[in-house]
Each structure stands twice: as structure tokens, then as C-alpha cells.
Design a protein around this motif. Structure first.
Motif, short mmCIF file in Angstrom:
data_model
loop_
_atom_site.label_atom_id
_atom_site.label_comp_id
_atom_site.label_asym_id
_atom_site.label_seq_id
_atom_site.Cartn_x
_atom_site.Cartn_y
_atom_site.Cartn_z
N MET A 1 0.83 -1.18 0.00
CA MET A 1 0.00 0.00 0.00
C MET A 1 0.88 1.24 0.00
O MET A 1 1.91 1.30 0.66
N ALA A 2 0.49 2.25 -0.78
CA ALA A 2 1.28 3.46 -0.90
C ALA A 2 1.25 4.24 0.41
O ALA A 2 0.27 4.22 1.14
N ALA A 3 2.33 4.96 0.66
CA ALA A 3 2.42 5.76 1.88
C ALA A 3 1.50 6.97 1.78
O ALA A 3 1.28 7.52 0.71
N SER A 4 0.97 7.38 2.91
CA SER A 4 0.12 8.56 2.96
C SER A 4 1.00 9.81 2.84
O SER A 4 2.21 9.74 3.09
N PRO A 5 0.41 10.95 2.49
CA PRO A 5 1.20 12.19 2.42
C PRO A 5 1.93 12.50 3.73
O PRO A 5 3.08 12.95 3.72
N ALA A 6 1.28 12.23 4.86
CA ALA A 6 1.92 12.49 6.16
C ALA A 6 3.12 11.57 6.36
O ALA A 6 4.18 11.99 6.86
N GLU A 7 2.99 10.30 5.95
CA GLU A 7 4.10 9.36 6.08
C GLU A 7 5.26 9.76 5.18
O GLU A 7 6.42 9.68 5.57
N LEU A 8 4.94 10.21 3.96
CA LEU A 8 5.98 10.67 3.04
C LEU A 8 6.70 11.89 3.60
O LEU A 8 7.93 11.99 3.52
N GLN A 9 5.95 12.79 4.19
CA GLN A 9 6.54 13.99 4.78
C GLN A 9 7.48 13.62 5.94
O GLN A 9 8.58 14.15 6.05
N ASP A 10 7.03 12.69 6.78
CA ASP A 10 7.87 12.22 7.89
C ASP A 10 9.15 11.56 7.36
O ASP A 10 10.24 11.79 7.89
N ARG A 11 8.99 10.75 6.31
CA ARG A 11 10.15 10.07 5.75
C ARG A 11 11.13 11.09 5.15
O ARG A 11 12.34 10.99 5.35
N ASN A 12 10.60 12.07 4.42
CA ASN A 12 11.47 13.09 3.83
C ASN A 12 12.23 13.86 4.91
O ASN A 12 13.42 14.14 4.77
N ARG A 13 11.52 14.16 6.00
CA ARG A 13 12.16 14.88 7.10
C ARG A 13 13.29 14.03 7.71
O ARG A 13 14.38 14.53 7.98
N ARG A 14 13.01 12.74 7.90
CA ARG A 14 14.01 11.84 8.48
C ARG A 14 15.22 11.70 7.55
O ARG A 14 16.37 11.75 8.00
N LEU A 15 14.97 11.52 6.25
CA LEU A 15 16.08 11.39 5.30
C LEU A 15 16.92 12.66 5.25
O LEU A 15 18.15 12.61 5.16
N THR A 16 16.25 13.81 5.30
CA THR A 16 16.98 15.08 5.29
C THR A 16 17.86 15.19 6.53
O THR A 16 19.04 15.57 6.44
N ASP A 17 17.32 14.81 7.69
CA ASP A 17 18.11 14.84 8.93
C ASP A 17 19.32 13.91 8.82
O ASP A 17 20.42 14.26 9.26
N LEU A 18 19.10 12.73 8.25
CA LEU A 18 20.20 11.78 8.10
C LEU A 18 21.27 12.32 7.17
O LEU A 18 22.47 12.18 7.44
N LEU A 19 20.87 12.93 6.06
CA LEU A 19 21.85 13.50 5.12
C LEU A 19 22.67 14.60 5.79
O LEU A 19 23.89 14.69 5.58
N HIS A 20 22.03 15.41 6.62
CA HIS A 20 22.76 16.45 7.34
C HIS A 20 23.76 15.83 8.32
O HIS A 20 24.88 16.31 8.45
N ALA A 21 23.35 14.75 8.99
CA ALA A 21 24.25 14.07 9.92
C ALA A 21 25.40 13.41 9.17
O ALA A 21 26.55 13.42 9.63
N ILE A 22 25.11 12.83 8.01
CA ILE A 22 26.16 12.21 7.19
C ILE A 22 27.17 13.26 6.75
O ILE A 22 28.38 13.02 6.74
N ALA A 23 26.67 14.46 6.41
CA ALA A 23 27.57 15.55 6.01
C ALA A 23 28.55 15.91 7.13
O ALA A 23 29.64 16.41 6.87
N GLN A 24 28.15 15.60 8.35
CA GLN A 24 29.03 15.86 9.50
C GLN A 24 29.89 14.64 9.84
O GLN A 24 30.58 14.62 10.85
N GLY A 25 29.82 13.61 9.00
CA GLY A 25 30.68 12.44 9.17
C GLY A 25 30.15 11.39 10.12
O GLY A 25 30.91 10.54 10.59
N ARG A 26 28.87 11.40 10.41
CA ARG A 26 28.31 10.43 11.38
C ARG A 26 28.00 9.10 10.68
O ARG A 26 27.05 8.99 9.91
N GLN A 27 28.77 8.08 11.01
CA GLN A 27 28.62 6.77 10.38
C GLN A 27 27.29 6.11 10.73
O GLN A 27 26.70 5.42 9.90
N ALA A 28 26.82 6.31 11.96
CA ALA A 28 25.55 5.69 12.36
C ALA A 28 24.40 6.21 11.49
O ALA A 28 23.49 5.46 11.13
#
Length: 197
Positions: free
Chosen positions: A1-28
Motif C-alpha cells: 500500500m502506498a504511503a500517505s502524504p503524512a508518512e511521506l513527509q515524515d520520511r522526507n524529514r528523516r532522510l533530510t536529517d540523516l543527510l545532514h548528519a552524514i555531512a558531519q561524518g556520522r557513520q551511524a
């Protein structure tokens, strides 16, 4: 089943946070990103490359590029998944070009590569001008506008957002077979239009 708009927004926010952390060299953060996106990115690569070994190699190369270039991601480049899919697609197309020079590929793989090349600047909100010239981007967008709505939506969902046929079918509330037909016919129309341009 496709993700709801709210779920997609949450996922985008999480991925953005992860990319920012990766930019700081965080392996986790990189490990978490890998677990979240690698199945979908691998599916995109496998669709283009048609070989598991090449798809695995392309995924490794693309994610290494993400590790090195996470700081270059900005919201102006589109949703984080769109950016990640773009990196993977460009890596896959590079591999196809290299493989074509080394050996003669079967016509179906050549056709897939041509379709991928035709879509290299597909997302108006995701295309990175480092990869596509403005003239190519305009030509592609002009050809995209000539498609019918269902073809255009299906192609954007498949090649920009990296959705599976099943996810597109759920999103557009249409049978999977119909979605496959929209994507195939849309790509054929795009290819003809771009060749004429």
C-alpha cells in the motif's frame, strides 16, 4: 500500500536529517540511511541495469558518492529520495555506457539505457544542472508536457521518485498492467520526441 502524504513527509524529514548528519561524518546516520533506502535504490538500479551484480556495484558506488557529497544536498534539489534516486540513475547510466564500449549488449538492455538517457533531466524539481544542460532540460520538459497526464505522472513516480509499479498503481488507483503500459508508451513517446528535437 502506498504511503500517505503524512508518512511521506515524515520520511522526507528523516532522510533530510540523516543527510545532514552524514555531512558531519556520522557513520551511524549513514548506516540508518542505507537500511532505509537501499532496497528501493537497488530496485531502481536493477530495472536499469538488468543484472544483479551491476546493480550491487552501482548501489555501492552511488552510496559512496552520497557519503562524500551529503553536504551538497539542499531542499532545492527536490525531496531527499529524489536526489538519491538521481545519483543512482546517473551511476547506472555511466555503467551502461562503459559496458557498451566493452561488449555488445542485447537490444533490450540498449533500449533501457536509451530510455534512461532520455530521462536524465526528468525532474523539474530534482534535476541537477551539473548533470544536464539547460537546453536538454527544456527539451525534456517540453516533451514531458506532450504526454497525457497518466503517462507523465507514472514516469515521474517511477523515474524521479523511484516508485515500483505497484506503488504507482496504488497512488494513481489503477491496475498494475495499466501503469506498466503508461510507463512503456510514455517512454516510447519521450524517446521519439527527444530524437526529433
Amino acid at each position: 500500500m502506498a504511503a500517505s502524504p503524512a508518512e511521506l513527509q515524515d520520511r522526507n524529514r528523516r532522510l533530510t536529517d540523516l543527510l545532514h548528519a552524514i555531512a558531519q561524518g556520522r557513520q551511524a546516520a549513514f548506516q540508518e540511511l542505507y537500511q532505509l533506502v537501499s532496497p528501493q535504490l537497488f530496485a531502481v538500479l536493477l530495472r536499469i541495469l538488468k543484472r544483479k551484480d551491476l546493480a550491487e556495484e552501482a548501489l555501492q558506488d552511488a552510496l559512496l558518492s552520497v557519503w562524500r557529497n551529503a553536504a551538497s544536498y539542499t531542499a532545492e534539489k527536490g525531496a531527499p529520495m529524489t536526489w538519491l534516486v538521481s545519483i543512482c540513475r546517473y551511476r547506472a547510466l555511466d555503467m551502461l555506457r562503459r559496458t557498451r564500449r566493452e561488449v555488445s549488449l542485447d537490444p533490450m538492455l540498449d533500449a533501457e539505457a536509451d530510455e534512461g538517457e532520455a530521462l536524465s533531466g526528468l525532474a523539474d524539481d530534482a534535476a541537477d544542472t551539473a548533470f544536464v544542460s539547460k537546453a536538454e532540460e527544456r527539451a525534456l520538459e517540453d516533451c514531458m508536457r506532450r504526454l497525457n497526464d497518466n503517462q507523465r505522472k507514472s514516469i515521474r513516480l517511477a523515474y524521479v521518485d523511484g516508485c515500483t509499479h505497484e506503488e504507482i498503481a496504488a497512488s494513481l488507483e489503477s491496475p498494475v498492467g495499466t501503469v506498466k503500459s503508461w510507463v512503456r508508451r510514455g517512454l516510447e513517446s519521450l524517446k521519439r520526441c527527444l530524437e526529433a528535437a
